[in-house]
Design an enzyme around this catalytic site. Structure first.
Site, PDB file in Angstrom:
ATOM      1  N   THR A  49       0.868  -1.173   0.000  1.00 42.02           N
ATOM      2  CA  THR A  49       0.000   0.000   0.000  1.00 42.02           C
ATOM      3  C   THR A  49       0.909   1.228   0.000  1.00 42.02           C
ATOM      4  O   THR A  49       2.134   1.098   0.036  1.00 42.02           O
ATOM      5  CB  THR A  49      -0.915   0.030   1.247  1.00 42.02           C
ATOM      6  OG1 THR A  49      -0.154   0.458   2.380  1.00 42.02           O
ATOM      7  CG2 THR A  49      -1.517  -1.345   1.535  1.00 42.02           C
ATOM      8  N   CYS A  50       0.321   2.421   0.017  1.00 41.19           N
ATOM      9  CA  CYS A  50       1.167   3.617   0.031  1.00 41.19           C
ATOM     10  C   CYS A  50       1.826   3.809   1.392  1.00 41.19           C
ATOM     11  O   CYS A  50       2.750   4.610   1.530  1.00 41.19           O
ATOM     12  CB  CYS A  50       0.373   4.855  -0.357  1.00 41.19           C
ATOM     13  SG  CYS A  50      -0.993   5.238   0.747  1.00 41.19           S
ATOM     14  N   GLU A 113     -10.361   1.961   7.304  1.00 46.63           N
ATOM     15  CA  GLU A 113     -11.048   0.813   6.699  1.00 46.63           C
ATOM     16  C   GLU A 113     -10.341   0.247   5.470  1.00 46.63           C
ATOM     17  O   GLU A 113     -10.441  -0.940   5.181  1.00 46.63           O
ATOM     18  CB  GLU A 113     -12.476   1.224   6.313  1.00 46.63           C
ATOM     19  CG  GLU A 113     -13.365   1.535   7.509  1.00 46.63           C
ATOM     20  CD  GLU A 113     -14.770   1.936   7.113  1.00 46.63           C
ATOM     21  OE1 GLU A 113     -14.924   2.478   6.000  1.00 46.63           O
ATOM     22  OE2 GLU A 113     -15.696   1.714   7.901  1.00 46.63           O
ATOM     23  N   GLN A 118      -7.403  -4.048   1.311  1.00 41.94           N
ATOM     24  CA  GLN A 118      -6.081  -4.324   0.740  1.00 41.94           C
ATOM     25  C   GLN A 118      -5.555  -5.690   1.185  1.00 41.94           C
ATOM     26  O   GLN A 118      -4.924  -6.414   0.408  1.00 41.94           O
ATOM     27  CB  GLN A 118      -5.120  -3.201   1.129  1.00 41.94           C
ATOM     28  CG  GLN A 118      -5.459  -1.873   0.469  1.00 41.94           C
ATOM     29  CD  GLN A 118      -4.801  -0.672   1.137  1.00 41.94           C
ATOM     30  OE1 GLN A 118      -4.505  -0.700   2.335  1.00 41.94           O
ATOM     31  NE2 GLN A 118      -4.565   0.389   0.378  1.00 41.94           N
ATOM     32  N   GLY A 187       5.721  19.442   1.982  1.00 44.74           N
ATOM     33  CA  GLY A 187       6.187  18.345   2.831  1.00 44.74           C
ATOM     34  C   GLY A 187       5.781  16.995   2.265  1.00 44.74           C
ATOM     35  O   GLY A 187       4.809  16.887   1.509  1.00 44.74           O
TER      36      GLY A 187
END
Length: 419
Positions: A49-50, A113, A118, A187
């Site tokens: 995932t990220c 959630e 995932q 950022g």
């Protein structure tokens, strides 16, 4: 030999997004093949995932160094890149980690959630490619069931909020027609990631800037936003209506002079939200006409109020995990006995069928009804004789008694297949 379950992971907890993205394994099918071919893992599930890249594996003779080497090769990294970023878990620690993942306790935002979907997609993909097996399939299926129970019974997924989502909410409350405004995020760390996710979820386009173009570009590919040059934003604040600042710079990036100059050509106000710690927006900018400034302390106080109201949900979730963990451990240990149990019942049935055929030939003419009665009798006798020792074997395995497994293997001449 006991089959071990391992987890190797790089997550947001130790690595900012622009670093984490470098550990991506790329094409899952190719990654699965590499890990199965070179690391001694007989089963594998990859979760990407990220916020995390994780490898769950099962095997008798896996090699940690080969796992790291294979991962480095797939990501195009040097092995020393893992020194400050990689975390390892094994067996019970893996089970607890996965239970926390499915329950939403290990996410940037508690109760989030998306991670459950995932995880489900990851195990389904592994099953489809036939790279997971009985151990990991059982582990993931049980963990998903527990995670669902936690979320349903505690309500931990309802009303989840973070510093990032609170900042976006505050912007919505203070700025009219936010979708028509130009939004800048400075950022690429954890707080910036939460802001970006929240903006993206709500459908707000935004610009992203960091000290290097590479960081901004990497961040935008992973989380969203349109990269802009860092130096251009420092001299061009007049181009933006809402500015989120989430950096770790040890000095003011957004100074009184820069904003004062921007207002000379800007005909509307500006909202600035400083999520940096220490602060990187000079508080004096709040004195300028048309400027609305919110700092990290004000935003964090609102998040704390939300979290205090949810502390009971978090505690309840942790109690359920504490209760379910020993059950999951016993289930996973019991899997060690299953190959022997299946083999014994299969061998016993083969002997039964062979002897039954001899008996039928010796008895002569029998009708189908008589044959069926005799066959059911032999099945019942065989199963009743073997059920007690096999169930005892399972129970001992649940308690971690490996000596019984070894003894049973010798008694029944069972030879375990190697990876």
């Amino acid at each position: 030999m006991t089959k071990n379950i391992i987890n190797a992971r790089v997550t947001f907890k130790k690595s900012p997004i622009h670093v984490l993205e470098r550990f991506s394994l790329g094409d899952s099918e190719n990654a699965y093949k590499s890990f199965k071919d070179h690391t001694g893992l007989s089963e594998c599930v990859i979760l990407q995932t990220c916020n995390r890249v994780e490898i769950f594996g099962s095997g008798n003779n896996f090699d940690r160094e080969e796992i790291k080497k294979t991962w480095a090769s797939l990501s195009g990294l040097e092995e020393n890149s893992f020194n400050d970023n990689l975390e390892w878990s094994q067996n019970s620690d893996v089970y607890e980690h996965l239970l926390k993942l499915t329950s939403g306790l290990d996410s940037m935002v508690v109760g989030e959630e998306q991670i459950m979907t995932q995880i489900k997609d990851s195990i389904q993909s592994a099953k489809k490619l036939k790279v997971s097996g009985e151990s990991l399939n059982t582990l993931f299926d049980k963990a998903i069931r527990v995670g669902t129970r936690v979320r349903t019974s505690t309500g931990i997924s309802k009303g989840s909020i973070s510093v990032g989502s609170m900042a976006v909410k505050l912007a919505e409350e203070n700025v009219d027609e936010m979708k028509s405004k130009k939004i800048l995020l400075i950022g690429t760390g954890e707080a910036a990631t939460l802001v970006a996710k929240s903006l993206k979820k709500r459908g707000y386009p935004f610009f992203i800037s960091s000290r290097t173009v590479e960081r901004s570009t990497s961040f935008s590919k992973t989380v969203g936003g349109e990269p802009v040059d860092f130096n251009s934003i420092l001299t061009g604040f007049e181009n933006y209506d809402i500015v989120f600042v989430a950096t770790t710079a040890p000095y003011f990036l957004v100074t009184f002079e820069r904003i004062q100059k921007a207002l000379e050509t800007k005909h509307s106000g500006m909202m600035i939200l400083d999520l940096s710690n220490p602060r990187t927006v000079d508080e004096k900018v709040a004195e300028l006409r048309g400027i609305k400034l919110m700092n990290i302390d004000q935003i964090a106080e609102m998040v704390d109020k939300n979290m205090r109201s949810r502390i009971g949900q978090k505690n309840s979730a942790e109690e359920i995990i504490k209760e379910e963990l020993p059950v999951l451990e016993a289930t996973m240990k019991r899997l060690e006995a299953e190959p022997i149990v299946k083999d014994v019942f299969k061998s016993t049935d083969a002997i039964r069928v062979k002897e039954l055929e001899k008996a039928f030939s010796m008895l002569g003419e029998l009708n189908d009804s008589q044959k069926k009665i005799i066959e059911e009798l032999t099945k019942s006798v065989a199963e009743n004789i073997m059920s007690t020792p096999m169930n005892n074997l399972r129970k001992e395995t649940e308690h971690g008694n490996s000596d019984v497994i070894n003894a049973a293997s010798k008694l029944f001449n069972f030879k375990k297949e190697e990876n």
